[in-house]
Write a protein that holds these residues in place. Structure first.
Motif, PDB file in Angstrom:
ATOM      1  N   ILE A 190      17.752  10.462  59.417  1.00 36.35           N
ATOM      2  CA  ILE A 190      17.959  11.263  60.619  1.00 36.35           C
ATOM      3  C   ILE A 190      17.971  12.696  60.137  1.00 36.35           C
ATOM      4  O   ILE A 190      18.780  13.065  59.280  1.00 36.35           O
ATOM      5  N   GLN A 191      17.034  13.479  60.665  1.00 34.80           N
ATOM      6  CA  GLN A 191      16.829  14.819  60.111  1.00 34.80           C
ATOM      7  C   GLN A 191      16.383  15.800  61.181  1.00 34.80           C
ATOM      8  O   GLN A 191      15.831  15.410  62.196  1.00 34.80           O
ATOM      9  N   ARG A 192      16.617  17.052  60.911  1.00 33.39           N
ATOM     10  CA  ARG A 192      16.192  18.112  61.821  1.00 33.39           C
ATOM     11  C   ARG A 192      14.701  18.422  61.643  1.00 33.39           C
ATOM     12  O   ARG A 192      13.983  18.668  62.594  1.00 33.39           O
ATOM     13  N   GLU A 193      14.224  18.375  60.406  1.00 38.09           N
ATOM     14  CA  GLU A 193      12.852  18.780  60.109  1.00 38.09           C
ATOM     15  C   GLU A 193      11.829  17.717  60.506  1.00 38.09           C
ATOM     16  O   GLU A 193      12.141  16.544  60.624  1.00 38.09           O
ATOM     17  N   ASP A 194      10.592  18.189  60.694  1.00 42.44           N
ATOM     18  CA  ASP A 194       9.487  17.325  61.064  1.00 42.44           C
ATOM     19  C   ASP A 194       9.141  16.399  59.900  1.00 42.44           C
ATOM     20  O   ASP A 194       9.676  16.528  58.796  1.00 42.44           O
ATOM     21  N   PHE A 195       8.245  15.451  60.132  1.00 40.02           N
ATOM     22  CA  PHE A 195       7.811  14.501  59.113  1.00 40.02           C
ATOM     23  C   PHE A 195       6.292  14.406  59.140  1.00 40.02           C
ATOM     24  O   PHE A 195       5.651  14.786  60.110  1.00 40.02           O
ATOM     25  N   ASP A 196       5.755  13.879  58.050  1.00 41.53           N
ATOM     26  CA  ASP A 196       4.311  13.702  57.906  1.00 41.53           C
ATOM     27  C   ASP A 196       4.038  12.199  57.843  1.00 41.53           C
ATOM     28  O   ASP A 196       4.423  11.532  56.877  1.00 41.53           O
ATOM     29  N   VAL A 197       3.371  11.681  58.871  1.00 41.11           N
ATOM     30  CA  VAL A 197       3.128  10.242  58.962  1.00 41.11           C
ATOM     31  C   VAL A 197       2.349   9.725  57.758  1.00 41.11           C
ATOM     32  O   VAL A 197       2.673   8.667  57.203  1.00 41.11           O
ATOM     33  N   GLU A 256      23.198   6.257  61.625  1.00 43.12           N
ATOM     34  CA  GLU A 256      22.546   5.620  60.479  1.00 43.12           C
ATOM     35  C   GLU A 256      22.964   4.153  60.361  1.00 43.12           C
ATOM     36  O   GLU A 256      22.126   3.285  60.076  1.00 43.12           O
ATOM     37  N   ALA A 257      24.243   3.877  60.581  1.00 47.71           N
ATOM     38  CA  ALA A 257      24.739   2.502  60.486  1.00 47.71           C
ATOM     39  C   ALA A 257      24.102   1.623  61.561  1.00 47.71           C
ATOM     40  O   ALA A 257      23.730   0.475  61.289  1.00 47.71           O
ATOM     41  N   GLU A 258      23.944   2.155  62.773  1.00 47.17           N
ATOM     42  CA  GLU A 258      23.328   1.365  63.836  1.00 47.17           C
ATOM     43  C   GLU A 258      21.851   1.127  63.553  1.00 47.17           C
ATOM     44  O   GLU A 258      21.334   0.030  63.766  1.00 47.17           O
ATOM     45  N   THR A 311      10.268   1.969  57.541  1.00 45.94           N
ATOM     46  CA  THR A 311      10.695   3.368  57.523  1.00 45.94           C
ATOM     47  C   THR A 311      11.009   3.770  58.954  1.00 45.94           C
ATOM     48  O   THR A 311      10.206   3.518  59.860  1.00 45.94           O
ATOM     49  N   ILE A 312      12.178   4.365  59.144  1.00 47.64           N
ATOM     50  CA  ILE A 312      12.529   4.951  60.437  1.00 47.64           C
ATOM     51  C   ILE A 312      12.994   6.379  60.173  1.00 47.64           C
ATOM     52  O   ILE A 312      13.883   6.603  59.350  1.00 47.64           O
ATOM     53  N   ILE A 313      12.383   7.301  60.880  1.00 48.58           N
ATOM     54  CA  ILE A 313      12.822   8.691  60.851  1.00 48.58           C
ATOM     55  C   ILE A 313      13.048   9.118  62.291  1.00 48.58           C
ATOM     56  O   ILE A 313      12.164   8.959  63.139  1.00 48.58           O
ATOM     57  N   HIS A 314      14.220   9.624  62.570  1.00 45.80           N
ATOM     58  CA  HIS A 314      14.535  10.125  63.919  1.00 45.80           C
ATOM     59  C   HIS A 314      15.029  11.551  63.761  1.00 45.80           C
ATOM     60  O   HIS A 314      15.916  11.824  62.965  1.00 45.80           O
ATOM     61  N   ARG A 323      10.421  20.571  70.799  1.00 47.93           N
ATOM     62  CA  ARG A 323       9.543  21.152  71.826  1.00 47.93           C
ATOM     63  C   ARG A 323       8.453  20.146  72.232  1.00 47.93           C
ATOM     64  O   ARG A 323       8.094  19.269  71.447  1.00 47.93           O
ATOM     65  N   PRO A 324       7.927  20.290  73.448  1.00 46.60           N
ATOM     66  CA  PRO A 324       6.831  19.416  73.861  1.00 46.60           C
ATOM     67  C   PRO A 324       5.689  19.436  72.840  1.00 46.60           C
ATOM     68  O   PRO A 324       5.317  20.492  72.324  1.00 46.60           O
ATOM     69  N   GLY A 325       5.192  18.253  72.546  1.00 47.90           N
ATOM     70  CA  GLY A 325       4.123  18.099  71.563  1.00 47.90           C
ATOM     71  C   GLY A 325       4.624  17.839  70.158  1.00 47.90           C
ATOM     72  O   GLY A 325       3.852  17.441  69.289  1.00 47.90           O
ATOM     73  N   GLU A 326       5.914  18.057  69.913  1.00 48.15           N
ATOM     74  CA  GLU A 326       6.473  17.809  68.581  1.00 48.15           C
ATOM     75  C   GLU A 326       6.905  16.351  68.442  1.00 48.15           C
ATOM     76  O   GLU A 326       7.267  15.693  69.418  1.00 48.15           O
ATOM     77  N   GLN A 327       6.879  15.877  67.214  1.00 49.63           N
ATOM     78  CA  GLN A 327       7.285  14.504  66.913  1.00 49.63           C
ATOM     79  C   GLN A 327       8.801  14.363  66.993  1.00 49.63           C
ATOM     80  O   GLN A 327       9.537  15.243  66.549  1.00 49.63           O
ATOM     81  N   ILE A 328       9.228  13.208  67.530  1.00 51.91           N
ATOM     82  CA  ILE A 328      10.657  12.898  67.605  1.00 51.91           C
ATOM     83  C   ILE A 328      11.022  11.767  66.657  1.00 51.91           C
ATOM     84  O   ILE A 328      12.006  11.843  65.937  1.00 51.91           O
ATOM     85  N   VAL A 329      10.237  10.694  66.683  1.00 51.94           N
ATOM     86  CA  VAL A 329      10.611   9.482  65.949  1.00 51.94           C
ATOM     87  C   VAL A 329       9.387   8.855  65.293  1.00 51.94           C
ATOM     88  O   VAL A 329       8.287   8.922  65.834  1.00 51.94           O
ATOM     89  N   LEU A 330       9.629   8.272  64.127  1.00 50.02           N
ATOM     90  CA  LEU A 330       8.599   7.513  63.416  1.00 50.02           C
ATOM     91  C   LEU A 330       9.177   6.154  63.049  1.00 50.02           C
ATOM     92  O   LEU A 330      10.276   6.069  62.494  1.00 50.02           O
TER      93      LEU A 330
END
Length: 153
Positions: A7-14, A58-60, A78-81, A87-94
Motif C-alpha cells: 500500500i503506497q502513495r507512489e504510482d507503479f509500473d505494471v 495490509e493484514a486484510e 502481487t497486489i499494490i493499492h 487524479r482521473p486517468g491515474e492508476q489506483i490498484v494492481l
C-alpha cells in the motif's frame, strides 16, 4: 513465492511488477493483470482521495490473498493499492496473479478484485471539479453481489 502486498502513495509500473513476479519462474504459464484507474465520472471529479488504516489494511489484504491461494494453485500474487489523492486517468490498484494455467490465474484475479472492493479497509472521498469536497463514497450493492458469488456454502 510469498505474495507481494504493498500500500503506497507512489504510482507503479505494471511491466516492472510483472517481471518481478515471473523472473526465474519456469512454472508460470499465465499471468493475469488487473489495473484499476481513477475515472473522472463524466468530468465531475478532479480527484479521488483514498485513505486506509495502516497495518489493518495490509493484514486484510494478506487474508484475502491467503484465501485465493487456498482456492487456486497459484505461483504468485502481487497486489499494490495506492492511497492519497489520485487524479482521473491515474492508476489506483494492481492485481497480478501467476499460475501454471490460465483458468486459475483469471479466476483468482477476479476473486481478489471482488474482495478488494468489498472487504479491504479503504475509504474514498470525491474531490469535485468545481473545487468542492464531496462525500465519502458508499459501497456499491453490485460489488457485494459480485463478491457473494465466491462464498462457500
Amino acid at each position: 513465492m510469498p505474495a507481494s502486498i504493498r500500500i503506497q502513495r507512489e504510482d507503479f509500473d505494471v511491466a516492472v511488477e510483472t517481471a518481478a513476479l515471473t523472473q526465474g519462474r519456469p512454472d508460470v504459464g499465465a499471468v493475469v493483470a488487473f489495473t484499476g484507474f481513477c475515472r473522472d465520472e463524466d468530468g465531475r471529479l478532479s480527484a479521488l482521495e483514498l485513505e486506509h488504516y495502516p497495518g489493518m489494511a495490509e493484514a486484510e489484504l494478506a487474508r484475502i490473498v491467503s484465501d485465493a491461494e487456498a482456492r487456486w494453485p497459484l505461483c504468485g500474487v502481487t497486489i499494490i493499492h495506492r492511497f492519497g489523492a489520485i487524479r482521473p486517468g491515474e492508476q489506483i490498484v494492481l492485481v497480478l496473479t501467476a499460475a501454471s494455467h490460465r483458468r486459475a490465474a483469471f479466476e483468482a484475479a477476479e476473486f481478489l478484485m471482488d474482495y478488494l472492493k468489498t472487504r479491504a479497509p479503504f475509504w474514498k472521498r470525491e474531490h469535485l471539479a468545481d473545487g468542492r469536497i464531496g462525500a465519502w463514497v458508499e459501497a456499491a450493492a453490485k460489488d457485494d453481489d459480485a463478491a457473494a458469488r465466491w462464498e462457500r456454502p
